[in-house]
Design an enzyme around this catalytic site. Structure first.
Site, PDB file in Angstrom:
ATOM      1  N   GLU A 260     -24.412   6.785   1.503  1.00 40.12           N
ATOM      2  CA  GLU A 260     -24.328   6.104   2.794  1.00 40.12           C
ATOM      3  C   GLU A 260     -25.011   6.876   3.920  1.00 40.12           C
ATOM      4  O   GLU A 260     -25.540   6.270   4.857  1.00 40.12           O
ATOM      5  CB  GLU A 260     -22.864   5.853   3.166  1.00 40.12           C
ATOM      6  CG  GLU A 260     -22.175   4.787   2.325  1.00 40.12           C
ATOM      7  CD  GLU A 260     -21.615   5.311   1.013  1.00 40.12           C
ATOM      8  OE1 GLU A 260     -21.022   4.525   0.252  1.00 40.12           O
ATOM      9  OE2 GLU A 260     -21.773   6.535   0.750  1.00 40.12           O
TER      10      GLU A 260
ATOM     11  N   GLU B  64     -32.707  28.552  11.692  1.00 36.27           N
ATOM     12  CA  GLU B  64     -31.488  29.356  11.761  1.00 36.27           C
ATOM     13  C   GLU B  64     -31.821  30.853  11.712  1.00 36.27           C
ATOM     14  O   GLU B  64     -31.196  31.663  12.402  1.00 36.27           O
ATOM     15  CB  GLU B  64     -30.541  28.993  10.611  1.00 36.27           C
ATOM     16  CG  GLU B  64     -29.722  27.746  10.863  1.00 36.27           C
ATOM     17  CD  GLU B  64     -30.499  26.475  10.583  1.00 36.27           C
ATOM     18  OE1 GLU B  64     -31.677  26.568  10.162  1.00 36.27           O
ATOM     19  OE2 GLU B  64     -29.935  25.382  10.781  1.00 36.27           O
TER      20      GLU B  64
ATOM     21  N   GLY C  60     -36.003  28.925   2.731  1.00 30.78           N
ATOM     22  CA  GLY C  60     -34.715  28.835   3.395  1.00 30.78           C
ATOM     23  C   GLY C  60     -34.766  28.173   4.750  1.00 30.78           C
ATOM     24  O   GLY C  60     -35.672  27.410   5.056  1.00 30.78           O
TER      25      GLY C  60
ATOM     26  N   HIS D 259      -6.591   0.964  -2.175  1.00 28.61           N
ATOM     27  CA  HIS D 259      -7.551   2.048  -2.342  1.00 28.61           C
ATOM     28  C   HIS D 259      -8.459   2.105  -1.103  1.00 28.61           C
ATOM     29  O   HIS D 259      -8.641   1.113  -0.401  1.00 28.61           O
ATOM     30  CB  HIS D 259      -8.392   1.832  -3.603  1.00 28.61           C
ATOM     31  CG  HIS D 259      -9.180   0.564  -3.605  1.00 28.61           C
ATOM     32  ND1 HIS D 259      -8.602  -0.686  -3.725  1.00 28.61           N
ATOM     33  CD2 HIS D 259     -10.516   0.339  -3.489  1.00 28.61           C
ATOM     34  CE1 HIS D 259      -9.538  -1.612  -3.697  1.00 28.61           C
ATOM     35  NE2 HIS D 259     -10.709  -1.020  -3.545  1.00 28.61           N
ATOM     36  N   HIS D 260      -9.023   3.238  -0.819  1.00 29.45           N
ATOM     37  CA  HIS D 260      -9.883   3.505   0.343  1.00 29.45           C
ATOM     38  C   HIS D 260      -9.109   3.530   1.664  1.00 29.45           C
ATOM     39  O   HIS D 260      -9.719   3.577   2.730  1.00 29.45           O
ATOM     40  CB  HIS D 260     -11.035   2.492   0.473  1.00 29.45           C
ATOM     41  CG  HIS D 260     -11.964   2.446  -0.699  1.00 29.45           C
ATOM     42  ND1 HIS D 260     -12.043   3.463  -1.620  1.00 29.45           N
ATOM     43  CD2 HIS D 260     -12.859   1.497  -1.088  1.00 29.45           C
ATOM     44  CE1 HIS D 260     -12.937   3.143  -2.544  1.00 29.45           C
ATOM     45  NE2 HIS D 260     -13.444   1.953  -2.247  1.00 29.45           N
TER      46      HIS D 260
ATOM     47  N   GLY E  68     -30.567  16.423  15.754  1.00 32.20           N
ATOM     48  CA  GLY E  68     -30.987  17.538  14.901  1.00 32.20           C
ATOM     49  C   GLY E  68     -30.209  17.704  13.619  1.00 32.20           C
ATOM     50  O   GLY E  68     -29.805  18.815  13.270  1.00 32.20           O
TER      51      GLY E  68
ATOM     52  N   ASP F  55     -38.031  23.206   2.916  1.00 27.05           N
ATOM     53  CA  ASP F  55     -37.318  23.225   1.640  1.00 27.05           C
ATOM     54  C   ASP F  55     -35.807  23.195   1.840  1.00 27.05           C
ATOM     55  O   ASP F  55     -35.081  22.537   1.100  1.00 27.05           O
ATOM     56  CB  ASP F  55     -37.723  24.443   0.800  1.00 27.05           C
ATOM     57  CG  ASP F  55     -37.644  25.762   1.560  1.00 27.05           C
ATOM     58  OD1 ASP F  55     -37.474  25.727   2.800  1.00 27.05           O
ATOM     59  OD2 ASP F  55     -37.766  26.830   0.923  1.00 27.05           O
TER      60      ASP F  55
ATOM     61  N   ASN G 270     -40.629  27.742   2.770  1.00 27.94           N
ATOM     62  CA  ASN G 270     -40.558  29.068   3.402  1.00 27.94           C
ATOM     63  C   ASN G 270     -39.238  29.751   3.082  1.00 27.94           C
ATOM     64  O   ASN G 270     -38.710  30.527   3.864  1.00 27.94           O
ATOM     65  CB  ASN G 270     -40.786  28.970   4.911  1.00 27.94           C
ATOM     66  CG  ASN G 270     -40.015  27.823   5.541  1.00 27.94           C
ATOM     67  OD1 ASN G 270     -39.049  27.321   4.960  1.00 27.94           O
ATOM     68  ND2 ASN G 270     -40.429  27.401   6.718  1.00 27.94           N
TER      69      ASN G 270
ATOM     70  N   ASP H  85     -16.614  -2.569  -3.258  1.00 30.68           N
ATOM     71  CA  ASP H  85     -15.904  -3.797  -3.613  1.00 30.68           C
ATOM     72  C   ASP H  85     -15.572  -4.679  -2.416  1.00 30.68           C
ATOM     73  O   ASP H  85     -15.416  -5.892  -2.559  1.00 30.68           O
ATOM     74  CB  ASP H  85     -14.647  -3.497  -4.423  1.00 30.68           C
ATOM     75  CG  ASP H  85     -13.670  -2.567  -3.732  1.00 30.68           C
ATOM     76  OD1 ASP H  85     -14.096  -1.860  -2.801  1.00 30.68           O
ATOM     77  OD2 ASP H  85     -12.496  -2.541  -4.116  1.00 30.68           O
TER      78      ASP H  85
END
Length: 590
Positions: free
Chosen positions: A77, A498, A494, A142-143, A441, A471, A492, A54
């Site tokens: 966003e 990591e 996952g 608001h916000h 990253g 994925d 793969n 708004d």
């Protein structure tokens, strides 16, 4: 040529300063909102990303009615900020623009803006904010945070932007807008601009619009520059012309690709790239030897770089993933660094000696070494498709095989993790552009960025856009708007990077299995006419698809799900992840 451009830039900025002091009478009037849009159009912006809220709706009316700037609405966003980032990376010399609303909208974009700051990408973040009167009286709108701190979000934005233009009245608006845009394209980092609802349609003079905005890069001090040139020439003579050039991210970010190319052609020196500098020089160039990543580097490349008597490093950005976890074997006494703000010759630093102006003069000084430089041996940068006795699609096979699919002018977008490392050893065709986010990253960045990259590529006549994403990463930002591109989903099971850093067999690195081939239909292509989806499970299916002319033509959006083993990864990723994992504090507790 560079000095002439720099001098003209200085003149233009002086004219703008004078214009700010003059009483502007008789010039045609323009609204504050349209002044901003005109400036963006002058800088080559054709697309603006974001979401309606708004506090920005009045400005959005102007955007939607603008003759050359298209509104590109996004699902959130964060993806809008990613898209602006991708647009700016591909469309060199311009900038990306993201529009959000006060508070809730702008904070959602912050991760994307921070990534652009980290990686030096010029992005303008425009925020529609409450009226100037509301900001003074501080009602519980608001916000807001409910405590009257209307400036809290601008304070946060200051951490991730090089300039904050907080528009408070119409008289100062043109100068603040111009300053914000100039800082953005000069420092190639994000800037933040607030647009109060009551200022959007206020009328101001259009007179400043006659003076173009250009990067405000100060000229090098002539005496210091001359000394630096003499110093570098002496070091090259001492090295008997045994010099290699190492190019990095800032060659791309600070717009010196042409200057670097001229230097290389004039001297014949071998050239290598870091991961973040990949495609700063055409990888088909005969004197290009491949990627240097410290200890992770292929042996033949590592030997050539580290044994050179002198390394001329241009635009270096020495982050962990860009240097093989800080494992460069380049002594300071054999190293010369050219940067956007300074030059280093061995142990000496010369502030204010910019590579943009220095490079053309350096080329003149060093061109006499061509007979020596052109004879230095450069390893041939090729990657053959290996023969493997398994039908399973491995990373060792997949990336070289896809390398044969690439075409000149392709824009290749790679996601944090597997794809960023898999693409490194693959020679890319002439005039192709690699878009990746190695320093910041952020998982999922590539999907939103791909939209902006595709629109930027369209504007400057580049070719197909090909996105490689895992994925796990696609889980984060799958609802980004789709463009006419190839989306390659590496399934793969996952989070691969990591897994290799820590928790290889832990459940927290798993993800819920999705039916990826139904994704595009779910997200908008209801009748399936604008897209095609495929699943490939083995090498033969992959080969057949890549050899299909209709698939290669990219006449519609195409999603390819590639099934791969969970514990398979590119060589460079395994090596980097092992070093990263060992460096984490909790590794000592195992």
């Amino acid at each position: 040529m560079a000095n002439t451009q720099g001098l003209q830039s200085q003149i233009d900025h002086l004219r703008l300063e004078v214009q700010s002091l003059k009483q502007q009478k008789g010039a045609e009037e323009i609204t504050v909102g349209n002044y901003l849009l005109t400036r963006l159009a002058q800088l080559g912006v054709t697309d603006m990303f974001g979401l309606p809220g708004d506090f920005n709706l009045g400005f959005l009316d102007l955007v939607e009615d603008h003759p050359t700037i298209e509104w590109v609405g996004n699902c959130n966003e964060l993806n809008a900020a990613y898209a602006a980032d991708g647009y700016a990376r591909v469309k060199a010399g311009s900038l990306g623009v993201v529009l959000t609303t006060f508070g809730v909208g702008e904070l959602s974009a912050t991760n994307g803006i921070a990534g652009a700051f980290s990686e030096m990408v010029p992005v303008l973040h425009v925020v529609g904010v409450p009226s100037t009167n509301q900001q003074k009286t501080k009602p519980m709108l608001h916000h807001t945070l409910g405590d009257g701190r209307f400036d809290a979000y601008a304070t946060a934005a200051a951490q991730f932007s090089v300039y904050q233009a907080l528009l408070e009245n119409k008289d100062e608006a043109p100068a603040k807008i111009d300053r914000a845009l100039t800082e953005c394209i000069t420092q190639v980092r994000p800037v933040y601009l607030t647009l109060p609802t009551d200022l959007v349609y206020q009328k101001i003079s259009s007179e400043r619009l006659q003076i173009p905005l250009t990067p405000n890069l100060p000229l090098n001090d002539p005496q210091t520059e001359e000394y630096v040139l003499e110093l570098i020439e002496e070091r090259v003579k001492e090295a008997e012309g045994d010099v290699i050039v190492l190019i990095d991210a800032c060659v791309i970010r600070h717009g010196v690709k042409d200057e670097v190319k001229a230097l290389l052609e004039a001297t014949g020196f071998p050239v290598y790239s870091t991961p973040m500098g990949k495609t700063a020089i055409d990888e088909s160039y005969g004197r290009y030897g491949g990627i240097y990543v410290g200890s992770i580097t292929a042996p033949e490349i590592k030997e050539k770089v580290e044994s050179a008597k002198l390394i001329l490093s241009i635009g270096a950005l020495l982050s962990d993933f860009n240097t093989g976890n800080f494992t460069y074997k380049i002594p300071t006494r054999r190293n010369i660094e050219l940067h956007s703000t300074h030059t280093k010759v061995q142990y000496g630093t010369f502030d204010g000696i910019h590579m943009k102006y220095l490079l053309p003069k350096l080329t003149e000084r060093l061109k006499s070494f061509h007979s020596i430089g052109s004879q230095l041996v450069v390893p041939k940068f090729v990657k053959e498709v290996p023969h493997e006795d398994t039908p399973i699609i491995t990373h060792a096979w997949f990336w070289p095989r896809f390398g044969r699919f690439f075409q000149p002018k392709d824009v290749i977008v790679t996601e944090t993790g597997t794809a960023n490392f898999g693409i490194l050893d693959i020679p890319l065709p002439p005039q192709s552009v690699l878009v990746s986010q190695i320093l910041w990253g952020s998982i999922g960045w590539s999907v939103g960025s791909c939209l902006g990259a595709a629109l930027g590529a369209r504007d400057i006549g580049l070719g197909r856009v090909i996105l490689f994403v895992g994925d796990g990463s696609l889980n984060h930002s799958h609802a980004s708007s789709w463009s006419q591109a190839h989306l390659v989903v590496l399934n793969n099971k996952g989070y691969s990077i990591e897994r290799y850093i820590h928790g290889k067999h832990r459940k927290y690195n798993d993800i819920v299995e999705w039916r990826w081939t139904d994704l595009v239909k779910t997200l908008g292509d209801l009748d399936g006419s604008a897209s095609q989806s495929y699943t490939v499970t083995n090498k033969q299916e992959m080969d057949e698809l890549l050899n299909d002319p209709e698939f290669a033509a990219a006449n519609k959006f195409q999603l390819v799900e590639v099934l791969m083993e969970a514990l398979d990864a590119p060589r460079a990723l395994e090596a980097q992840a092992e070093m990263t994992g060992a460096g984490n504090a909790y590794a000592s507790k195992q």
